[in-house]
Design a protein around this motif. Structure first.
Motif, short mmCIF file in Angstrom:
data_model
loop_
_atom_site.label_atom_id
_atom_site.label_comp_id
_atom_site.label_asym_id
_atom_site.label_seq_id
_atom_site.Cartn_x
_atom_site.Cartn_y
_atom_site.Cartn_z
N TRP A 1 -3.61 3.52 -23.26
CA TRP A 1 -3.86 4.28 -22.04
C TRP A 1 -3.82 3.30 -20.88
O TRP A 1 -4.36 2.20 -20.96
CB TRP A 1 -5.21 4.98 -22.11
N THR A 2 -3.18 3.71 -19.78
CA THR A 2 -3.00 2.83 -18.63
C THR A 2 -3.66 3.43 -17.40
O THR A 2 -3.52 4.64 -17.14
CB THR A 2 -1.50 2.63 -18.34
N PHE A 3 -4.37 2.60 -16.67
CA PHE A 3 -4.96 2.99 -15.39
C PHE A 3 -4.32 2.10 -14.33
O PHE A 3 -4.17 0.90 -14.54
CB PHE A 3 -6.48 2.80 -15.42
N ALA A 4 -3.96 2.69 -13.20
CA ALA A 4 -3.32 1.91 -12.14
C ALA A 4 -3.90 2.30 -10.80
O ALA A 4 -4.21 3.47 -10.56
CB ALA A 4 -1.81 2.17 -12.13
N ALA A 5 -4.08 1.32 -9.92
CA ALA A 5 -4.59 1.58 -8.58
C ALA A 5 -4.05 0.53 -7.62
O ALA A 5 -3.80 -0.61 -8.02
CB ALA A 5 -6.11 1.57 -8.57
N TRP A 6 -3.89 0.93 -6.36
CA TRP A 6 -3.48 -0.02 -5.34
C TRP A 6 -4.64 -0.95 -5.02
O TRP A 6 -5.78 -0.53 -4.95
CB TRP A 6 -3.12 0.71 -4.05
N ASP A 7 -4.31 -2.20 -4.83
CA ASP A 7 -5.27 -3.12 -4.25
C ASP A 7 -5.23 -2.83 -2.76
O ASP A 7 -4.55 -1.92 -2.31
CB ASP A 7 -4.85 -4.56 -4.57
N GLU A 8 -5.95 -3.59 -1.97
CA GLU A 8 -5.96 -3.32 -0.54
C GLU A 8 -4.57 -3.49 0.08
O GLU A 8 -4.26 -2.87 1.08
CB GLU A 8 -6.97 -4.24 0.15
N ASP A 9 -3.75 -4.31 -0.52
CA ASP A 9 -2.40 -4.55 -0.02
C ASP A 9 -1.46 -3.51 -0.63
O ASP A 9 -1.47 -3.27 -1.82
CB ASP A 9 -1.96 -5.96 -0.43
N ILE A 10 -0.63 -2.85 0.17
CA ILE A 10 0.26 -1.78 -0.31
C ILE A 10 1.22 -2.26 -1.39
O ILE A 10 1.67 -1.50 -2.22
CB ILE A 10 1.03 -1.15 0.86
N PHE B 1 4.81 7.53 -8.19
CA PHE B 1 3.66 8.42 -8.22
C PHE B 1 2.55 7.96 -7.28
O PHE B 1 1.55 8.64 -7.12
CB PHE B 1 3.10 8.53 -9.64
N MET B 2 2.75 6.78 -6.68
CA MET B 2 1.71 6.21 -5.82
C MET B 2 2.14 6.10 -4.37
O MET B 2 1.39 5.62 -3.53
CB MET B 2 1.32 4.84 -6.37
N THR B 3 3.38 6.53 -4.07
CA THR B 3 3.89 6.43 -2.70
C THR B 3 4.44 7.77 -2.22
O THR B 3 4.79 8.64 -3.02
CB THR B 3 5.03 5.39 -2.62
N GLU B 4 4.50 7.91 -0.91
CA GLU B 4 5.08 9.11 -0.29
C GLU B 4 6.59 9.11 -0.55
O GLU B 4 7.24 8.07 -0.48
CB GLU B 4 4.82 9.09 1.23
N ASP B 5 7.14 10.29 -0.85
CA ASP B 5 8.57 10.39 -1.13
C ASP B 5 9.42 9.97 0.05
O ASP B 5 10.38 9.22 -0.10
CB ASP B 5 8.94 11.83 -1.53
N SER B 6 9.07 10.45 1.22
CA SER B 6 9.93 10.23 2.39
C SER B 6 9.88 8.80 2.92
O SER B 6 10.90 8.19 3.19
CB SER B 6 9.55 11.20 3.50
N GLY C 1 7.95 6.06 1.49
CA GLY C 1 7.68 4.99 0.53
C GLY C 1 6.33 4.33 0.77
O GLY C 1 5.98 3.36 0.11
N ASP C 2 5.56 4.85 1.75
CA ASP C 2 4.24 4.30 2.05
C ASP C 2 3.23 4.73 0.99
O ASP C 2 3.39 5.76 0.33
CB ASP C 2 3.75 4.77 3.42
N LYS C 3 2.16 3.97 0.88
CA LYS C 3 1.07 4.27 -0.03
C LYS C 3 0.48 5.64 0.31
O LYS C 3 0.30 5.98 1.48
CB LYS C 3 0.00 3.19 0.13
N ILE C 4 0.20 6.46 -0.72
CA ILE C 4 -0.48 7.74 -0.50
C ILE C 4 -1.94 7.42 -0.22
O ILE C 4 -2.65 6.90 -1.10
CB ILE C 4 -0.36 8.67 -1.73
N ASN C 5 -2.40 7.71 0.98
CA ASN C 5 -3.73 7.28 1.41
C ASN C 5 -4.86 7.92 0.63
O ASN C 5 -5.92 7.31 0.47
CB ASN C 5 -3.92 7.53 2.90
N THR C 6 -4.67 9.14 0.16
CA THR C 6 -5.77 9.82 -0.55
C THR C 6 -5.72 9.58 -2.05
O THR C 6 -6.55 10.11 -2.79
CB THR C 6 -5.71 11.34 -0.29
N LEU C 7 -4.78 8.77 -2.51
CA LEU C 7 -4.66 8.50 -3.94
C LEU C 7 -5.62 7.40 -4.38
O LEU C 7 -5.60 6.29 -3.85
CB LEU C 7 -3.23 8.09 -4.29
N GLU C 8 -6.49 7.73 -5.35
CA GLU C 8 -7.39 6.75 -5.93
C GLU C 8 -6.65 5.89 -6.94
O GLU C 8 -6.89 4.70 -7.04
CB GLU C 8 -8.55 7.45 -6.64
#
Length: 141
Positions: A13-22, A59-64, A66-73
């Motif tokens: 099982w894999t868990f992934a999250a952004w660090d503070e840097d995009i 799955f972690m960025t906006e389609d249009s 490519g920026d980080k999805i801000n509400t994604l944990e």
């Protein structure tokens, strides 16, 4: 924090999250026996696991943009490759633990008479109510 093996999960099982840097993603992979490993990838890490990084990045960025999805944990990825996105909400998902603790302590507290706990007393009252059909319930309460 708990015995992961008791879950009897198959595969990794894999868990992934952004660090503070995009451009910096932290991954944690958990083996069925509970052993786990942390590793990180950034936009510069093209040679090492590039395909894996790109698969999760979409799955972690906006389609249009490519920026980080801000509400994604973060992401939870099952052993079968099912990907769940975990989003921030205004709801609180952690229960009021101190109230739960107080209820548990109250139920387990021994009563002074006959040294019975709350669960045993409730069983006695329930049995009593079933035997006395003509009891004034309001008066009893």
């Amino acid at each position: 924090m708990f015995d992961w093996a008791k879950l009897q999960l198959k595969g990794i099982w894999t868990f992934a999250a952004w660090d503070e840097d995009i451009d910096h993603v932290i991954f944690m992979e958990i083996q069925p026996n509970g052993n786990f490993e942390f590793y990180e990838m950034d936009g510069q890490d093209i040679l090492f696991n590039w395909q894996k990084f790109e698969k999760y990045r979409k799955f972690m960025t906006e389609d249009s943009s490519g920026d980080k999805i801000n509400t994604l944990e973060g992401l939870v990825v099952s052993h079968a490759g099912e990907i769940n996105q975990i989003f921030l909400t205004d709801e609180i998902s952690i229960p009021h633990l101190s109230k739960i603790e107080a209820i548990l302590r109250e139920v387990e507290t021994e009563l002074p008479e006959n040294k019975r706990n709350g669960n045993e007393l409730a069983d006695i009252v329930e049995e009593f109510l079933q035997e006395l059909s003509d009891l004034d319930i309001e008066k009893f309460k």
